[in-house]
Scaffold this motif. Structure first.
Motif, PDB file in Angstrom:
ATOM      1  N   GLY A  10      70.325 -62.809  69.151  1.00  0.00           N
ATOM      2  CA  GLY A  10      69.989 -62.788  67.741  1.00  0.00           C
ATOM      3  C   GLY A  10      71.100 -62.230  66.888  1.00  0.00           C
ATOM      4  O   GLY A  10      72.147 -61.808  67.391  1.00  0.00           O
ATOM      5  N   VAL A  11      70.861 -62.237  65.594  1.00  0.00           N
ATOM      6  CA  VAL A  11      71.751 -61.624  64.610  1.00  0.00           C
ATOM      7  C   VAL A  11      71.092 -60.319  64.170  1.00  0.00           C
ATOM      8  O   VAL A  11      69.897 -60.104  64.403  1.00  0.00           O
ATOM      9  CB  VAL A  11      71.988 -62.567  63.416  1.00  0.00           C
ATOM     10  N   PRO A  12      71.833 -59.406  63.545  1.00  0.00           N
ATOM     11  CA  PRO A  12      71.230 -58.125  63.157  1.00  0.00           C
ATOM     12  C   PRO A  12      69.937 -58.264  62.357  1.00  0.00           C
ATOM     13  O   PRO A  12      69.008 -57.467  62.528  1.00  0.00           O
ATOM     14  CB  PRO A  12      72.343 -57.464  62.343  1.00  0.00           C
ATOM     15  N   THR A  13      69.853 -59.263  61.485  1.00  0.00           N
ATOM     16  CA  THR A  13      68.644 -59.455  60.683  1.00  0.00           C
ATOM     17  C   THR A  13      67.403 -59.610  61.561  1.00  0.00           C
ATOM     18  O   THR A  13      66.331 -59.090  61.242  1.00  0.00           O
ATOM     19  CB  THR A  13      68.800 -60.698  59.786  1.00  0.00           C
ATOM     20  N   TYR A  14      67.520 -60.344  62.682  1.00  0.00           N
ATOM     21  CA  TYR A  14      66.368 -60.520  63.567  1.00  0.00           C
ATOM     22  C   TYR A  14      65.861 -59.169  64.065  1.00  0.00           C
ATOM     23  O   TYR A  14      64.649 -58.913  64.109  1.00  0.00           O
ATOM     24  CB  TYR A  14      66.740 -61.373  64.778  1.00  0.00           C
ATOM     25  N   TYR A  15      66.802 -58.319  64.456  1.00  0.00           N
ATOM     26  CA  TYR A  15      66.403 -57.046  65.060  1.00  0.00           C
ATOM     27  C   TYR A  15      65.862 -56.060  64.025  1.00  0.00           C
ATOM     28  O   TYR A  15      64.939 -55.294  64.316  1.00  0.00           O
ATOM     29  CB  TYR A  15      67.573 -56.471  65.854  1.00  0.00           C
ATOM     30  N   THR A  16      66.413 -56.084  62.825  1.00  0.00           N
ATOM     31  CA  THR A  16      65.860 -55.197  61.796  1.00  0.00           C
ATOM     32  C   THR A  16      64.449 -55.642  61.407  1.00  0.00           C
ATOM     33  O   THR A  16      63.581 -54.801  61.129  1.00  0.00           O
ATOM     34  CB  THR A  16      66.756 -55.160  60.540  1.00  0.00           C
ATOM     35  N   ARG A  17      64.191 -56.940  61.433  1.00  0.00           N
ATOM     36  CA  ARG A  17      62.845 -57.423  61.116  1.00  0.00           C
ATOM     37  C   ARG A  17      61.858 -57.090  62.234  1.00  0.00           C
ATOM     38  O   ARG A  17      60.696 -56.766  61.972  1.00  0.00           O
ATOM     39  CB  ARG A  17      62.878 -58.927  60.837  1.00  0.00           C
ATOM     40  N   LEU A  18      62.319 -57.154  63.485  1.00  0.00           N
ATOM     41  CA  LEU A  18      61.451 -56.746  64.590  1.00  0.00           C
ATOM     42  C   LEU A  18      61.137 -55.252  64.500  1.00  0.00           C
ATOM     43  O   LEU A  18      59.994 -54.831  64.735  1.00  0.00           O
ATOM     44  CB  LEU A  18      62.115 -57.068  65.931  1.00  0.00           C
ATOM     45  N   LEU A  19      62.143 -54.460  64.173  1.00  0.00           N
ATOM     46  CA  LEU A  19      61.925 -53.019  64.056  1.00  0.00           C
ATOM     47  C   LEU A  19      60.929 -52.676  62.951  1.00  0.00           C
ATOM     48  O   LEU A  19      60.261 -51.636  63.007  1.00  0.00           O
ATOM     49  CB  LEU A  19      63.255 -52.300  63.796  1.00  0.00           C
ATOM     50  N   ALA A  20      60.807 -53.535  61.953  1.00  0.00           N
ATOM     51  CA  ALA A  20      59.868 -53.289  60.862  1.00  0.00           C
ATOM     52  C   ALA A  20      58.438 -53.677  61.222  1.00  0.00           C
ATOM     53  O   ALA A  20      57.510 -53.409  60.454  1.00  0.00           O
ATOM     54  CB  ALA A  20      60.314 -54.055  59.615  1.00  0.00           C
ATOM     55  N   HIS A  21      58.247 -54.296  62.399  1.00  0.00           N
ATOM     56  CA  HIS A  21      56.911 -54.753  62.802  1.00  0.00           C
ATOM     57  C   HIS A  21      56.215 -53.662  63.608  1.00  0.00           C
ATOM     58  O   HIS A  21      56.781 -53.142  64.579  1.00  0.00           O
ATOM     59  CB  HIS A  21      57.024 -56.027  63.628  1.00  0.00           C
ATOM     60  N   PRO A  22      54.985 -53.304  63.272  1.00  0.00           N
ATOM     61  CA  PRO A  22      54.310 -52.198  63.963  1.00  0.00           C
ATOM     62  C   PRO A  22      54.023 -52.453  65.440  1.00  0.00           C
ATOM     63  O   PRO A  22      53.886 -51.497  66.211  1.00  0.00           O
ATOM     64  CB  PRO A  22      53.008 -52.029  63.166  1.00  0.00           C
ATOM     65  N   ARG A  23      53.957 -53.718  65.845  1.00  0.00           N
ATOM     66  CA  ARG A  23      53.652 -54.019  67.256  1.00  0.00           C
ATOM     67  C   ARG A  23      54.889 -54.066  68.138  1.00  0.00           C
ATOM     68  O   ARG A  23      54.769 -54.212  69.364  1.00  0.00           O
ATOM     69  CB  ARG A  23      52.912 -55.355  67.352  1.00  0.00           C
ATOM     70  N   PHE A  24      56.060 -53.973  67.547  1.00  0.00           N
ATOM     71  CA  PHE A  24      57.289 -54.069  68.335  1.00  0.00           C
ATOM     72  C   PHE A  24      57.558 -52.736  69.015  1.00  0.00           C
ATOM     73  O   PHE A  24      57.835 -51.729  68.363  1.00  0.00           O
ATOM     74  CB  PHE A  24      58.466 -54.459  67.439  1.00  0.00           C
ATOM     75  N   ASP A  25      57.465 -52.724  70.366  1.00  0.00           N
ATOM     76  CA  ASP A  25      57.686 -51.488  71.115  1.00  0.00           C
ATOM     77  C   ASP A  25      58.177 -51.807  72.518  1.00  0.00           C
ATOM     78  O   ASP A  25      58.399 -52.977  72.873  1.00  0.00           O
ATOM     79  CB  ASP A  25      56.402 -50.649  71.166  1.00  0.00           C
ATOM     80  N   ALA A  26      58.333 -50.774  73.332  1.00  0.00           N
ATOM     81  CA  ALA A  26      58.864 -50.938  74.688  1.00  0.00           C
ATOM     82  C   ALA A  26      57.954 -51.799  75.554  1.00  0.00           C
ATOM     83  O   ALA A  26      58.430 -52.594  76.376  1.00  0.00           O
ATOM     84  CB  ALA A  26      59.074 -49.568  75.325  1.00  0.00           C
ATOM     85  N   ALA A  27      56.633 -51.663  75.385  1.00  0.00           N
ATOM     86  CA  ALA A  27      55.709 -52.440  76.207  1.00  0.00           C
ATOM     87  C   ALA A  27      55.864 -53.934  75.957  1.00  0.00           C
ATOM     88  O   ALA A  27      55.778 -54.741  76.886  1.00  0.00           O
ATOM     89  CB  ALA A  27      54.270 -51.999  75.908  1.00  0.00           C
TER      90      ALA A  27
END
Length: 504
Positions: A253-270
């Protein structure tokens, strides 16, 4: 297969394909495509294009949405020895007119929704064959190819034969064609597939666009050379990525993809429990994002660095220290050096200009020998236009871009191209375009404008005019009016001063 045919990028891929019944990709609606189906359909389409009169070396321009049919078209062009010329679906008619005129394609493929407009431009450019193809695989190209046999010998090519033609812009604002050979792409794909440890057990989350090096060559190259499979998303969508991640072993991905994932409450290690690798490229990754991603998931993003002319140049290691703020070590087969203005290597850890050399570096710009001479040294080193330094362990750190390139959402925006459009508008005396940090896109395009007189033009009128001439990602997100642009003693606009001023 002849020795020359084995140089064909498709032949390199096919040699690594698993059994015909192995799954290559799955789409969000559950449709599955197997390697055997992709081989059959790409052979049928390659046969049709050859029967239609296209010969090895002819360009085929395609402005279509990302789809399985588009992937088949790309592979068919490789098989037939054609030069694939992908175009961003967001390009306006004004942009397309130049690309088609310069590439001089023998055939043009368009989405049915824009076919009339694109075909008119194609005819003006001399293209005799026009086809449609949509994201569902429908259209005149697909339908007409149904009568062709699903057999086509892989075209014999030499190491200098072009596989693809992509366009980038330069300091003059006129886009430059970048011809990439079968060997350029094969060498880089082999290096990355090995460096990143891809095997047949991998499942790549592919959410990248297919008109760009990242999604078309880097991601697909790793999958096809390892015989692995993909979760094939039509575009990046946070919810769709969240649903797919538990089934993936890798994501690019590009940085934008990862910043958007980080903003999602369900995005975690599991959610990422099966993923072994996240790579990041096409734009600078902020150290804060690197650390936030590691804290949330336990994964350290693998940042790498490349450009259209070279594919991937450096990569942080799969096993080893992935350093925030560094773009890693040279990939196999690529030489890298840091030099001064006279092309002399600088002292260790000193900042200078980044230059590269190797078999994945393109041979020159399409029909632009003047620009090729300018961007290559006499002994074959390519001037990337980026500045940086090598640390004591050989990791490359980038500190700036000599050409003032703005990378927004992973896509390149060349200020001069935007400035040319702005400067032609009524009421604007001159403009300067710079990039400023943006939490989502990495960088945002900012236009600084000097008006002709005190009655400056309305911002909304400028925005409306720009929308008709530039793709959305190139359009400034912010407009600033000033009395004069800062200049140095030679009269050159000091964009570094503008960036510093605007940042505060």
């Amino acid at each position: 297969m002849s020795a020359a045919a084995s140089e064909n990028l498709y032949a390199c891929f096919a040699a690594a394909f698993p059994a015909a019944g192995a799954c290559l990709l799955e789409t969000p609606d559950g449709a599955r495509w197997h390697y055997g189906e992709i081989e059959t359909e790409s052979a049928r389409l390659a046969r049709f294009l050859r029967e239609a009169g296209l010969a090895p070396g002819d360009r085929l321009s395609a402005q279509i949405e990302k789809s399985v049919a588009g992937l088949v078209l790309y592979l068919a062009c490789l098989r037939a020895g054609l030069v694939f010329h992908p175009l961003n679906p967001a390009y306006t008619a004004a942009e397309l007119e130049f690309f088609l005129g310069d590439a001089a394609p023998a055939a043009v493929v368009a989405d049915p929704a824009r076919a009339a407009e694109v075909f008119a431009l194609a005819a003006r450019a001399g293209a005799q064959r026009h086809y449609t193809l949509d994201a569902q695989g429908r259209g005149s190209l697909w339908e007409a190819s149904r009568t062709s046999a699903a057999e086509c010998p892989i075209a014999a090519v030499d190491e200098h034969a072009l596989a693809a033609l992509l366009y980038s812009s330069g300091t003059t604002g006129k886009p430059k064609g970048i011809g990439l050979t079968h060997r350029n792409l094969a060498v880089n794909a082999r290096a990355l597939s090995a460096a990143w440890g891809f095997t047949r057990e991998d499942v790549l989350l592919h959410a990248l666009p297919m008109f760009h090096v990242h999604g078309l060559f880097i991601a697909l190259g790793c999958v096809l050379l390892s015989g692995s499979r993909m979760l094939f998303l039509p575009k990046f969508d946070t919810e769709a990525a969240i649903r797919a991640l538990p089934h993936a072993t890798a994501m690019m991905g590009v940085p934008t993809y990862y910043t958007r994932l980080l903003a999602h409450p369900r995005f975690d290690a599991a959610l990422c429990r099966r993923v072994r690798l996240f790579t990041c490229g096409s734009a600078p990754l902020l150290p804060d994002s690197f650390h936030a991603f590691e804290a949330r998931t336990g994964h350290r993003l693998l940042e790498r660095y490349g450009m259209t002319e070279t594919s991937v140049i450096t990569s942080n290691p799969l096993r080893g220290d992935r350093r925030p703020g560094a773009v890693g070590l040279p990939v196999a087969g690529t030489e890298l050096r840091i030099v001064d203005d006279a092309d002399r290597p600088v002292a260790e850890t000193a900042i200078g200009h980044v230059q590269v050399r190797g078999p994945s570096v393109f041979g020159g710009y399409w029909r632009r020998p003047d620009k090729t001479r300018e961007d290559f040294t006499a002994d074959g080193w390519f001037r990337t236009g980026d500045d940086g330094f090598l640390d004591a362990d050989g990791y490359l750190h980038l500190v700036g871009r000599g050409k003032d390139l703005v990378i927004s959402g992973g896509l390149n925006v060349y200020p001069s191209e935007v400035e040319t459009v702005l400067d032609a508008l009524p009421g604007i005396r001159e403009s300067a375009v710079v990039g400023l940090p943006h939490p989502d896109f990495g960088e945002q395009v900012v236009a600084v404008i000097v008006a002709e007189d005190e009655a400056r033009p309305e911002e909304e009128a400028i925005r409306a005019a720009v929308r008709t001439q530039l793709a959305a990602y190139k359009q400034p997100k912010r407009y600033v009016f000033v009395d004069a642009l800062p200049r140095n003693a030679m009269g050159k606009v000091q964009k570094n001063v503008l960036r510093e001023t605007l940042a505060t």
